[in-house]
Write a protein that holds these residues in place. Structure first.
Motif, short mmCIF file in Angstrom:
data_model
loop_
_atom_site.label_atom_id
_atom_site.label_comp_id
_atom_site.label_asym_id
_atom_site.label_seq_id
_atom_site.Cartn_x
_atom_site.Cartn_y
_atom_site.Cartn_z
N UNK A 138 -7.25 -5.59 5.37
CA UNK A 138 -6.16 -4.62 5.35
C UNK A 138 -5.42 -5.08 4.10
N UNK A 139 -6.20 -5.40 2.88
CA UNK A 139 -5.77 -4.94 1.88
C UNK A 139 -4.29 -4.69 1.26
N UNK A 140 -3.27 -5.70 0.28
CA UNK A 140 -2.20 -4.74 0.51
C UNK A 140 -1.01 -5.15 -0.62
N UNK A 141 -2.31 -5.70 -1.57
CA UNK A 141 -1.20 -6.16 -2.63
C UNK A 141 -1.02 -4.72 -3.98
N UNK A 142 -2.01 -4.16 -3.65
CA UNK A 142 -2.70 -2.55 -4.61
C UNK A 142 -1.36 -1.76 -4.29
#
Length: 271
Positions: A138-142
């Motif tokens: 669940x990548x979230x830095x973007x």
């Protein structure tokens, strides 16, 4: 108490963040249905920033207001992150340790919020910093720093393997701040993290930058966070007031310690 921050004992609470940030589990969405080229994030700073990477390509970046160190540097939340940065600088970085994995017992803890704000705080202090989004589930830095063009990242570097080493790091996103985005959420994220090239990439990152901050998946989602922390070798446990149970923090400490990850403390976020 909202707006209050105080240092606590090591491996209990290093710092307490302010309640002024938006909930970390709230997913930022683009205003435009097209996810590229200048689309804004809800609560994003009004201005974008144009940067040029090492290959001469120019990018614009839009920053979420959840980055307190940029949107409201005088606020208690930003002061809390700066205090954590000072604590780490004095007792971690100056001892020659060049990396730190941020780990949370479960989701919705605000681990990415802390990772992004801490990376910005280090960059603002003049430290050449790399932020790695290693949460391939669940990548979230973007959602915090959105580039104007699609961002490749860690997933592509891992998939390439040894045959064609590629570099997906976005350099100088801000002065002293570079980012290695996740590059999406691949179907075989666990296999990518578990392969031997992951540690090599992390080692290369820590050699190339003064300090590397790695955002990880929740520990409850499997063994990936533990594998990432083992590669970085040092960890910081993230908890969230009124959400994280003390038993969850203890379990996280026990699991990481059993993997010989050196825990330097914990951070209690009060969003």
């Amino acid at each position: 108490m909202p707006g209050h921050a105080r240092p606590q004992a090591d491996l209990a609470i290093v710092e307490e963040a302010s309640a002024t940030l938006n909930p970390p589990d709230e997913t930022s969405r683009l205003v435009s249905s097209t996810p590229a080229c200048g689309a804004a994030l809800p609560g994003a700073a009004v201005a974008t920033r144009a940067e040029t990477d090492s290959r001469g390509d120019a990018f614009d970046y839009v920053y979420s207001r959840r980055i307190a160190c940029l949107s409201d540097p005088a606020d208690a939340a930003a002061a809390s992150y700066r205090s954590l940065q000072t604590h780490l600088m004095a007792g971690h970085v100056r001892d020659g340790r060049r990396g730190l994995a941020l780990c949370a017992p479960h989701r919705e803890t605000g681990c990415t919020t802390v990772a992004v704000n801490l990376a910005v705080a280090f960059a603002q202090a003049g430290i050449n910093t790399l932020l790695v989004d290693a949460n391939l589930h669940r990548p979230a830095v973007l959602d915090f720093i959105r580039p104007s063009s699609p961002a490749g990242g860690l997933a592509q570097m891992l998939a390439a393997g040894p045959d064609r080493r590629i570099d997906e790091v976005r350099r100088q996103v801000r002065p002293n701040l570079s980012i290695l985005y996740a590059g999406g959420a691949p179907a075989k994220a666990h296999d990518l993290i578990a392969n031997r090239w992951f540690k090599q990439i992390i080692d290369d990152c820590m050699r190339s930058y003064e300090f590397t901050i790695v955002d990880t998946p929740a520990l409850c989602d499997g063994t990936d966070a533990r594998h990432i922390a083992m590669s970085v070798r040092y960890g910081l446990v993230i908890a969230r007031r009124d959400v994280t149970l003390l038993s969850g923090v203890r379990t996280a400490i026990d699991e990481l310690s059993s993997d010989r990850v050196r825990l330097i403390g914990s951070f209690l976020a009060d969003f």
